[in-house]
Scaffold this motif. Structure first.
Motif, short mmCIF file in Angstrom:
data_model
loop_
_atom_site.label_atom_id
_atom_site.label_comp_id
_atom_site.label_asym_id
_atom_site.label_seq_id
_atom_site.Cartn_x
_atom_site.Cartn_y
_atom_site.Cartn_z
N GLY A 216 0.82 -1.21 0.00
CA GLY A 216 0.00 0.00 0.00
C GLY A 216 0.85 1.26 0.00
N ALA A 217 0.27 2.34 0.46
CA ALA A 217 0.92 3.65 0.36
C ALA A 217 2.11 3.78 1.30
N MET A 218 3.21 4.27 0.75
CA MET A 218 4.38 4.60 1.56
C MET A 218 4.19 5.97 2.22
N GLY A 219 3.71 6.96 1.45
CA GLY A 219 3.55 8.30 1.98
C GLY A 219 2.59 8.36 3.17
N THR A 220 1.51 7.59 3.09
CA THR A 220 0.54 7.56 4.19
C THR A 220 1.19 7.07 5.47
N MET A 221 2.03 6.07 5.35
CA MET A 221 2.70 5.52 6.52
C MET A 221 3.77 6.47 7.06
N ILE A 222 4.45 7.16 6.17
CA ILE A 222 5.45 8.16 6.61
C ILE A 222 4.76 9.29 7.36
N GLN A 223 3.59 9.71 6.89
CA GLN A 223 2.86 10.78 7.56
C GLN A 223 2.51 10.41 9.00
N ARG A 224 2.30 9.14 9.25
CA ARG A 224 1.99 8.69 10.61
C ARG A 224 3.15 8.96 11.57
N GLU A 225 4.36 9.06 11.03
CA GLU A 225 5.54 9.28 11.87
C GLU A 225 5.64 10.72 12.37
N LYS A 226 4.92 11.63 11.70
CA LYS A 226 4.91 13.04 12.10
C LYS A 226 6.32 13.62 12.24
N LEU A 227 7.13 13.39 11.23
CA LEU A 227 8.52 13.88 11.26
C LEU A 227 8.56 15.39 11.03
N ASP A 228 9.41 16.07 11.77
CA ASP A 228 9.62 17.49 11.55
C ASP A 228 10.83 17.69 10.64
N GLU A 229 11.23 18.94 10.46
CA GLU A 229 12.36 19.24 9.59
C GLU A 229 13.62 18.49 10.02
N ASP A 230 13.89 18.47 11.31
CA ASP A 230 15.07 17.78 11.81
C ASP A 230 14.98 16.28 11.56
N GLY A 231 13.75 15.75 11.64
CA GLY A 231 13.57 14.32 11.37
C GLY A 231 13.92 13.96 9.94
N TYR A 232 13.56 14.83 9.02
CA TYR A 232 13.90 14.59 7.62
C TYR A 232 15.40 14.77 7.38
#
Length: 353
Positions: free
Chosen positions: A23-39
């Motif tokens: 399924g979707a990768m982006g949807t699962m990444i959004q669940r992580e709620k990463l901020d700028e530092d996380g990226y």
């Protein structure tokens, strides 16, 4: 297994049952709620511009998160997982001034997915898992002008697309993918460039992999953004001899069915469908739950439309698990016997004879 053995295993599995793609990768990444530092991670802590939203970068800065998402989909029953490389080519990465990372990103993404797939294959050797190297459509269109005042202008050339896709494909192949997935095709000329690049890279590397080409119907008109009907789209890319062809994204299962059925009626290859979890709501989120989505896709399998099925935007491992349960009792679509005729396409298909 060698790559040849993996291709044989993929084809054998597709002969026996409907395969499940993730399924979707982006949807699962959004669940992580990463901020700028996380990226950014440690490596890009001092990078000169914002990188938040560059999901492909996470294969370098947050590899544990990406591999965990792959494993969640495999645990849900996916036979095929897709690399986190939807925008990992120079043309799209230019938005983040990260063009020079394309090859490295694709190599790393392929290795992460490969490790996850191999881990699950080791658990169930009778059910090998496969990695699809994802080539997205880029953020440019080769056949439509982005300037309404200059219809002859193009934001990208065919050769530029080929160069970008070739670099991406090389990284994916050297990272160990089992097949190449040209997905979310809104402009068939972009897809042709991706296909040409893949075939060239096969020749250069000495590695030939199955190709999947998946288009996207942009609205209820039943056409791609560049104006083709599903049948015309298939005729346009048939020369690539794809392992599977079909549709993903844009529409939910309810609206996608007639367009996938149009391809299934004329394609002498496998079909693939991975729709969104319904249409986005006013907040851009997807409300169709796993059970509802699976209940819509189950009849597709019953009616013989599917060889490979999964989910796109808004879908999760829970969606994939439900879809698998609903389709696994049905046999895969049988390839139709297509009479040999001259088949051409513009915006519409043309069959001579």
């Amino acid at each position: 297994m060698t790559r040849g053995e993996k291709t044989a295993a993929l084809k054998a599995a597709a002969d026996k049952r409907i395969l499940i793609i993730d399924g979707a990768m982006g949807t699962m990444i959004q669940r992580e709620k990463l901020d700028e530092d996380g990226y950014r991670g440690t490596r890009f802590a001092d990078f000169r511009q914002s990188v938040k939203g560059n999901n492909d970068l996470l294969v370098l800065t947050q590899p544990e998160i990406i591999q965990s998402i792959h494993e969640d989909y495999l645990a849900a029953g996916a036979d095929i997982i897709c690399t986190n490389t939807f925008n990992a080519q120079r043309i799209s990465l230019a938005d983040y001034a990260m063009e020079d990372l394309s090859y490295e990103m694709n190599l790393a993404a392929a290795k992460l997915a490969r490790a996850a797939a191999d881990k699950f294959t080791a658990k169930t050797p009778d059910k090998p898992r496969f990695v699809a190297g994802a080539l997205g459509p880029t953020n440019r269109t080769a056949s439509i002008s982005p300037d309404v005042n200059n219809p002859g202008f193009r934001g990208v050339t065919f050769d530029e697309l080929v160069d970008a896709y070739s670099e991406q494909a090389r990284g994916l192949i050297e990272g160990g993918v089992d097949l190449i997935l040209i997905e979310t095709v809104f402009d068939t000329l972009n897809a042709k460039a991706a296909g040409f690049a893949a075939l060239e890279t096969f020749d250069e590397t000495g590695v030939e992999l199955p190709l999947i080409v998946s288009g996207t119907i942009t609205d209820r008109s039943g056409r791609t953004l560049s104006g083709q009907t599903p049948e015309a789209f298939f005729f346009s890319i048939r020369h690539l001899k794809p392992f599977a062809v079909g549709l993903n994204c844009a529409l939910g299962a309810e609206l996608m069915r007639p367009y996938l059925a149009e391809i299934a009626a004329v394609a002498d290859t496998l079909t693939i469908a991975y729709p969104n979890a319904g249409l986005p709501n006013a907040m851009g989120e997807y409300d169709e739950g796993p059970h509802d989505m699976a209940c819509q896709l189950g009849p597709w399998a019953k009616d013989g439309l599917l060889n490979i099925v999964g989910g796109c935007c808004g879908s999760t491992p829970e969606h994939i698990a439900e879809i698998r349960e609903h389709v696994e009792k049905y046999p895969p679509r049988k390839l139709p016997k297509i009479e040999r005729k001259m088949r051409l396409s513009g915006l519409e298909p043309f069959v001579h004879g």
